[in-house]
Scaffold this motif. Structure first.
Motif, PDB file in Angstrom:
ATOM      1  N   LEU A   1       0.832  -1.205   0.000  1.00 17.16           N
ATOM      2  CA  LEU A   1       0.000   0.000   0.000  1.00 17.16           C
ATOM      3  C   LEU A   1       0.867   1.255   0.000  1.00 17.16           C
ATOM      4  CD1 LEU A   1      -2.991   0.785   0.066  1.00 17.16           C
ATOM      5  CD2 LEU A   1      -2.833   0.833   2.544  1.00 17.16           C
ATOM      6  N   TYR A   2       1.897   1.275   0.844  1.00 11.74           N
ATOM      7  CA  TYR A   2       2.786   2.433   0.916  1.00 11.74           C
ATOM      8  C   TYR A   2       3.448   2.704  -0.436  1.00 11.74           C
ATOM      9  CZ  TYR A   2       6.889   5.266   1.888  1.00 11.74           C
ATOM     10  OH  TYR A   2       7.860   6.237   1.836  1.00 11.74           O
ATOM     11  N   PHE A   3       4.044   1.663  -1.023  1.00 13.90           N
ATOM     12  CA  PHE A   3       4.746   1.878  -2.283  1.00 13.90           C
ATOM     13  C   PHE A   3       3.788   2.160  -3.434  1.00 13.90           C
ATOM     14  CE2 PHE A   3       8.255  -0.273   0.016  1.00 13.90           C
ATOM     15  CZ  PHE A   3       9.132   0.798  -0.027  1.00 13.90           C
ATOM     16  N   SER A   4       2.574   1.665  -3.369  1.00 18.14           N
ATOM     17  CA  SER A   4       1.574   2.028  -4.381  1.00 18.14           C
ATOM     18  C   SER A   4       1.333   3.531  -4.348  1.00 18.14           C
ATOM     19  CB  SER A   4       0.254   1.302  -4.129  1.00 18.14           C
ATOM     20  OG  SER A   4       0.400  -0.071  -4.331  1.00 18.14           O
ATOM     21  N   PHE A   5       1.240   4.084  -3.149  1.00 18.13           N
ATOM     22  CA  PHE A   5       1.064   5.533  -3.021  1.00 18.13           C
ATOM     23  C   PHE A   5       2.308   6.283  -3.497  1.00 18.13           C
ATOM     24  CE2 PHE A   5      -2.563   4.678  -0.217  1.00 18.13           C
ATOM     25  CZ  PHE A   5      -3.462   5.615  -0.721  1.00 18.13           C
ATOM     26  N   VAL A   6       3.494   5.803  -3.127  1.00 14.71           N
ATOM     27  CA  VAL A   6       4.735   6.468  -3.536  1.00 14.71           C
ATOM     28  C   VAL A   6       4.823   6.521  -5.064  1.00 14.71           C
ATOM     29  CG1 VAL A   6       7.258   6.216  -3.612  1.00 14.71           C
ATOM     30  CG2 VAL A   6       6.050   5.990  -1.442  1.00 14.71           C
ATOM     31  N   PHE A   7       4.590   5.390  -5.722  1.00 12.19           N
ATOM     32  CA  PHE A   7       4.701   5.355  -7.184  1.00 12.19           C
ATOM     33  C   PHE A   7       3.622   6.215  -7.837  1.00 12.19           C
ATOM     34  CE2 PHE A   7       6.420   0.798  -6.496  1.00 12.19           C
ATOM     35  CZ  PHE A   7       7.621   1.302  -6.039  1.00 12.19           C
ATOM     36  N   THR A   8       2.433   6.227  -7.253  1.00  7.82           N
ATOM     37  CA  THR A   8       1.343   7.049  -7.788  1.00  7.82           C
ATOM     38  C   THR A   8       1.661   8.535  -7.626  1.00  7.82           C
ATOM     39  OG1 THR A   8      -0.260   5.306  -7.328  1.00  7.82           O
ATOM     40  CG2 THR A   8      -1.133   7.526  -7.617  1.00  7.82           C
ATOM     41  N   ILE A   9       2.199   8.911  -6.476  1.00  9.81           N
ATOM     42  CA  ILE A   9       2.571  10.314  -6.253  1.00  9.81           C
ATOM     43  C   ILE A   9       3.630  10.747  -7.255  1.00  9.81           C
ATOM     44  CG2 ILE A   9       3.765  11.863  -4.637  1.00  9.81           C
ATOM     45  CD1 ILE A   9       2.296  10.279  -2.370  1.00  9.81           C
ATOM     46  N   ARG A  10       4.630   9.907  -7.467  1.00 10.74           N
ATOM     47  CA  ARG A  10       5.689  10.251  -8.430  1.00 10.74           C
ATOM     48  C   ARG A  10       5.132  10.382  -9.843  1.00 10.74           C
ATOM     49  NH1 ARG A  10      11.188   9.415  -6.624  1.00 10.74           N
ATOM     50  NH2 ARG A  10      11.675   9.378  -8.822  1.00 10.74           N
ATOM     51  N   ARG A  11       4.183   9.516 -10.183  1.00  7.60           N
ATOM     52  CA  ARG A  11       3.562   9.608 -11.513  1.00  7.60           C
ATOM     53  C   ARG A  11       2.738  10.886 -11.633  1.00  7.60           C
ATOM     54  NH1 ARG A  11       3.652  10.118 -16.100  1.00  7.60           N
ATOM     55  NH2 ARG A  11       1.997   9.369 -17.451  1.00  7.60           N
ATOM     56  N   LEU A  12       2.021  11.241 -10.573  1.00 10.74           N
ATOM     57  CA  LEU A  12       1.266  12.501 -10.576  1.00 10.74           C
ATOM     58  C   LEU A  12       2.203  13.699 -10.718  1.00 10.74           C
ATOM     59  CD1 LEU A  12      -1.341  11.660  -7.818  1.00 10.74           C
ATOM     60  CD2 LEU A  12      -1.885  12.278 -10.185  1.00 10.74           C
ATOM     61  N   HIS A  13       3.345  13.645 -10.051  1.00  7.90           N
ATOM     62  CA  HIS A  13       4.323  14.721 -10.176  1.00  7.90           C
ATOM     63  C   HIS A  13       4.799  14.859 -11.619  1.00  7.90           C
ATOM     64  CE1 HIS A  13       5.615  14.677  -5.649  1.00  7.90           C
ATOM     65  NE2 HIS A  13       4.374  15.125  -5.831  1.00  7.90           N
TER      66      HIS A  13
END
Length: 177
Positions: A74-86
């Protein structure tokens, strides 16, 4: 060194950017890792999956390890999603949309198909997609549709087989009469 590209940041940090193939590649790596972890846990504690109500000491440890793996996922899903949004020049808070049923599917499709900024944005310069990220990203692109088709086709085929067997049994019962 060319300042146009950011190369020294950690891919496991929410700061920075991920292009489409980096996003898919890291998600594929995470999926492989989780499968390996669950496979190891299932090998050492098979009763956790076959009889979860009878928790022994080893299966309790296995359940805790699966819980930890889920939190990491769950944590890394959010990290990768945040980076993609950036990469799209959006705020990371939009990553919470992956928690909303229905919208999450459209949101992930948006992240996969929307092109990132070619130039620097408020989240930094464009990040070069590494070769292994490209390979894992394309594997993800190829495997994901096959998985969806399998999830649809296998139950439909199983239902067909069950109905055919029932029809055959009814036919043989009526034939005996």
């Amino acid at each position: 060194m060319n300042q146009k590209y950011q190369t020294s940041e950690s891919a496991l940090s929410p700061s920075g950017r991920f292009g489409r193939l980096s996003y898919l590649g890291w998600n594929m790596l995470m999926s492989f890792s989780i499968l390996i972890i669950i496979g190891i846990i299932a090998t050492f504690s098979p009763d956790l999956f076959t009889n979860p109500s009878a928790l022994t000491g080893s299966s309790m440890v296995a359940a805790i390890l699966i819980g930890i793996a889920y939190i990491a996922l769950l944590y890394f899903s959010f990290v990768f999603t945040i980076r993609r949004l950036h990469d799209r020049n959006h705020i990371g808070w939009l990553s919470l949309l992956i928690l909303v049923p229905g919208i999450n599917i459209l949101f992930v499709l948006y992240l996969i198909f929307a092109k990132g900024d070619d130039r620097s944005n408020q989240y930094g310069p464009r990040r070069i997609t590494k070769g292994w990220e490209k390979i894992l990203g394309w594997i993800y692109v190829l495997i994901f549709p096959i998985g969806i088709l399998s999830a649809i086709a296998l139950p439909a085929y199983q239902d067909y087989v069950t109905r055919a067997q029932q029809a055959e049994m009814e036919k043989s019962i009526h034939h005996v009469d």
